[in-house]
Design a protein around this motif. Structure first.
Motif, PDB file in Angstrom:
ATOM      1  N   MET A   1      20.610  41.436  31.309  1.00  0.00           N
ATOM      2  CA  MET A   1      21.949  41.452  30.770  1.00  0.00           C
ATOM      3  C   MET A   1      22.990  41.390  31.873  1.00  0.00           C
ATOM      4  O   MET A   1      24.068  40.853  31.679  1.00  0.00           O
ATOM      5  N   GLY A   2      22.690  41.900  33.080  1.00  0.00           N
ATOM      6  CA  GLY A   2      23.641  41.918  34.169  1.00  0.00           C
ATOM      7  C   GLY A   2      24.142  40.545  34.562  1.00  0.00           C
ATOM      8  O   GLY A   2      25.266  40.396  35.013  1.00  0.00           O
ATOM      9  N   ASP A   3      23.288  39.504  34.383  1.00  0.00           N
ATOM     10  CA  ASP A   3      23.718  38.163  34.766  1.00  0.00           C
ATOM     11  C   ASP A   3      24.692  37.567  33.755  1.00  0.00           C
ATOM     12  O   ASP A   3      25.285  36.533  33.990  1.00  0.00           O
ATOM     13  N   ARG A   4      24.897  38.232  32.621  1.00  0.00           N
ATOM     14  CA  ARG A   4      25.876  37.779  31.627  1.00  0.00           C
ATOM     15  C   ARG A   4      27.239  38.418  31.849  1.00  0.00           C
ATOM     16  O   ARG A   4      28.184  38.121  31.132  1.00  0.00           O
ATOM     17  N   LEU A   5      27.307  39.314  32.799  1.00  0.00           N
ATOM     18  CA  LEU A   5      28.543  40.026  33.098  1.00  0.00           C
ATOM     19  C   LEU A   5      29.042  39.623  34.477  1.00  0.00           C
ATOM     20  O   LEU A   5      28.292  39.092  35.289  1.00  0.00           O
ATOM     21  N   GLY A   6      30.307  39.893  34.745  1.00  0.00           N
ATOM     22  CA  GLY A   6      30.882  39.554  36.033  1.00  0.00           C
ATOM     23  C   GLY A   6      31.372  40.778  36.777  1.00  0.00           C
ATOM     24  O   GLY A   6      31.282  41.908  36.291  1.00  0.00           O
ATOM     25  N   THR A   7      31.905  40.531  37.957  1.00  0.00           N
ATOM     26  CA  THR A   7      32.410  41.587  38.831  1.00  0.00           C
ATOM     27  C   THR A   7      33.759  41.167  39.379  1.00  0.00           C
ATOM     28  O   THR A   7      33.971  39.991  39.676  1.00  0.00           O
ATOM     29  N   ILE A   8      34.651  42.134  39.512  1.00  0.00           N
ATOM     30  CA  ILE A   8      35.923  41.905  40.185  1.00  0.00           C
ATOM     31  C   ILE A   8      35.975  42.831  41.391  1.00  0.00           C
ATOM     32  O   ILE A   8      35.770  44.038  41.260  1.00  0.00           O
ATOM     33  N   VAL A   9      36.195  42.268  42.560  1.00  0.00           N
ATOM     34  CA  VAL A   9      36.338  43.043  43.786  1.00  0.00           C
ATOM     35  C   VAL A   9      37.729  42.768  44.346  1.00  0.00           C
ATOM     36  O   VAL A   9      38.331  41.734  44.066  1.00  0.00           O
ATOM     37  N   GLY A  10      38.223  43.701  45.151  1.00  0.00           N
ATOM     38  CA  GLY A  10      39.539  43.452  45.701  1.00  0.00           C
ATOM     39  C   GLY A  10      39.955  44.434  46.764  1.00  0.00           C
ATOM     40  O   GLY A  10      39.211  45.333  47.151  1.00  0.00           O
ATOM     41  N   LEU A  11      41.189  44.224  47.206  1.00  0.00           N
ATOM     42  CA  LEU A  11      41.760  44.982  48.306  1.00  0.00           C
ATOM     43  C   LEU A  11      43.215  45.285  47.980  1.00  0.00           C
ATOM     44  O   LEU A  11      43.937  44.425  47.472  1.00  0.00           O
ATOM     45  N   VAL A  12      43.642  46.511  48.286  1.00  0.00           N
ATOM     46  CA  VAL A  12      45.032  46.923  48.112  1.00  0.00           C
ATOM     47  C   VAL A  12      45.565  47.304  49.490  1.00  0.00           C
ATOM     48  O   VAL A  12      44.993  48.172  50.160  1.00  0.00           O
ATOM     49  N   THR A  13      46.645  46.628  49.921  1.00  0.00           N
ATOM     50  CA  THR A  13      47.219  46.902  51.239  1.00  0.00           C
ATOM     51  C   THR A  13      48.727  47.126  51.141  1.00  0.00           C
ATOM     52  O   THR A  13      49.370  46.760  50.162  1.00  0.00           O
ATOM     53  N   ASN A  14      49.264  47.693  52.203  1.00  0.00           N
ATOM     54  CA  ASN A  14      50.696  47.882  52.362  1.00  0.00           C
ATOM     55  C   ASN A  14      51.303  46.547  52.766  1.00  0.00           C
ATOM     56  O   ASN A  14      50.898  45.954  53.767  1.00  0.00           O
ATOM     57  N   ARG A  15      52.253  46.064  51.997  1.00  0.00           N
ATOM     58  CA  ARG A  15      52.878  44.758  52.243  1.00  0.00           C
ATOM     59  C   ARG A  15      53.510  44.684  53.628  1.00  0.00           C
ATOM     60  O   ARG A  15      53.478  43.651  54.284  1.00  0.00           O
ATOM     61  N   GLU A  16      54.099  45.769  54.110  1.00  0.00           N
ATOM     62  CA  GLU A  16      54.828  45.751  55.377  1.00  0.00           C
ATOM     63  C   GLU A  16      53.933  45.896  56.589  1.00  0.00           C
ATOM     64  O   GLU A  16      54.175  45.266  57.616  1.00  0.00           O
ATOM     65  N   THR A  17      52.892  46.730  56.476  1.00  0.00           N
ATOM     66  CA  THR A  17      52.072  47.016  57.657  1.00  0.00           C
ATOM     67  C   THR A  17      50.676  46.408  57.603  1.00  0.00           C
ATOM     68  O   THR A  17      49.996  46.342  58.627  1.00  0.00           O
ATOM     69  N   GLY A  18      50.227  46.031  56.407  1.00  0.00           N
ATOM     70  CA  GLY A  18      48.869  45.531  56.255  1.00  0.00           C
ATOM     71  C   GLY A  18      47.820  46.628  56.188  1.00  0.00           C
ATOM     72  O   GLY A  18      46.632  46.354  56.049  1.00  0.00           O
ATOM     73  N   ALA A  19      48.263  47.881  56.272  1.00  0.00           N
ATOM     74  CA  ALA A  19      47.327  49.010  56.213  1.00  0.00           C
ATOM     75  C   ALA A  19      46.745  49.142  54.806  1.00  0.00           C
ATOM     76  O   ALA A  19      47.413  48.838  53.817  1.00  0.00           O
ATOM     77  N   PRO A  20      45.501  49.604  54.707  1.00  0.00           N
ATOM     78  CA  PRO A  20      44.903  49.804  53.388  1.00  0.00           C
ATOM     79  C   PRO A  20      45.630  50.893  52.609  1.00  0.00           C
ATOM     80  O   PRO A  20      46.175  51.826  53.195  1.00  0.00           O
ATOM     81  N   VAL A  21      45.645  50.758  51.281  1.00  0.00           N
ATOM     82  CA  VAL A  21      46.227  51.768  50.394  1.00  0.00           C
ATOM     83  C   VAL A  21      45.075  52.422  49.629  1.00  0.00           C
ATOM     84  O   VAL A  21      44.513  51.820  48.715  1.00  0.00           O
ATOM     85  N   PRO A  22      44.698  53.641  50.032  1.00  0.00           N
ATOM     86  CA  PRO A  22      43.623  54.337  49.323  1.00  0.00           C
ATOM     87  C   PRO A  22      44.129  54.996  48.039  1.00  0.00           C
ATOM     88  O   PRO A  22      45.329  55.244  47.883  1.00  0.00           O
ATOM     89  N   ASN A  23      43.207  55.263  47.128  1.00  0.00           N
ATOM     90  CA  ASN A  23      43.479  55.999  45.887  1.00  0.00           C
ATOM     91  C   ASN A  23      44.489  55.327  44.967  1.00  0.00           C
ATOM     92  O   ASN A  23      45.142  56.004  44.169  1.00  0.00           O
ATOM     93  N   ALA A  24      44.628  54.012  45.062  1.00  0.00           N
ATOM     94  CA  ALA A  24      45.446  53.286  44.099  1.00  0.00           C
ATOM     95  C   ALA A  24      44.623  53.133  42.823  1.00  0.00           C
ATOM     96  O   ALA A  24      43.421  52.868  42.871  1.00  0.00           O
ATOM     97  N   LEU A  25      45.272  53.298  41.681  1.00  0.00           N
ATOM     98  CA  LEU A  25      44.594  53.175  40.396  1.00  0.00           C
ATOM     99  C   LEU A  25      44.712  51.746  39.900  1.00  0.00           C
ATOM    100  O   LEU A  25      45.817  51.225  39.739  1.00  0.00           O
ATOM    101  N   LEU A  26      43.584  51.105  39.670  1.00  0.00           N
ATOM    102  CA  LEU A  26      43.536  49.739  39.144  1.00  0.00           C
ATOM    103  C   LEU A  26      43.068  49.799  37.712  1.00  0.00           C
ATOM    104  O   LEU A  26      42.067  50.455  37.406  1.00  0.00           O
ATOM    105  N   GLN A  27      43.803  49.127  36.844  1.00  0.00           N
ATOM    106  CA  GLN A  27      43.508  49.162  35.408  1.00  0.00           C
ATOM    107  C   GLN A  27      43.346  47.736  34.902  1.00  0.00           C
ATOM    108  O   GLN A  27      44.262  46.929  35.000  1.00  0.00           O
ATOM    109  N   LEU A  28      42.158  47.445  34.382  1.00  0.00           N
ATOM    110  CA  LEU A  28      41.887  46.145  33.791  1.00  0.00           C
ATOM    111  C   LEU A  28      42.445  46.135  32.366  1.00  0.00           C
ATOM    112  O   LEU A  28      42.496  47.168  31.701  1.00  0.00           O
ATOM    113  N   SER A  29      42.856  44.973  31.873  1.00  0.00           N
ATOM    114  CA  SER A  29      43.489  44.888  30.558  1.00  0.00           C
ATOM    115  C   SER A  29      42.581  45.336  29.416  1.00  0.00           C
ATOM    116  O   SER A  29      43.064  45.622  28.323  1.00  0.00           O
TER     117      SER A  29
END
Length: 83
Positions: A1-29
């Motif tokens: 069944m896993g091959d019928r599903l997909g994955t979303i990966v990503g990165l959240v960074t600070n626009r000004e410094t490029g530093a990573p933003v930890p603990n950001a909450l991502l919500q899929l629709s």
């Protein structure tokens, strides 16, 4: 069944410094969610094929969203947010 599903990966960074933003909450629709780790990375697994939007919020950051993210069966989709 896993091959019928997909994955979303990503990165959240600070626009000004490029530093990573930890603990950001991502919500899929469809309601599932994830938190970014200390490196700003996140993963959403077992996502049914379809078109989604993802919103991101974090303490002290303006919310952002990306619409029209296509997830395919067995595929991995990569997205990036700059807050």
């Amino acid at each position: 069944m896993g091959d019928r599903l997909g994955t979303i990966v990503g990165l959240v960074t600070n626009r000004e410094t490029g530093a990573p933003v930890p603990n950001a909450l991502l919500q899929l629709s469809d309601g599932r969610g994830s938190l970014s780790n200390e490196s700003g990375r996140f993963i959403l697994v077992n996502v049914p094929p379809g078109t989604y939007s993802i919103s991101v919020t974090g303490l002290g950051w303006a919310p952002d969203s990306i619409m029209g993210i296509e997830v395919t069966a067995g595929g991995t989709r990569s997205v990036e947010f700059q807050l």
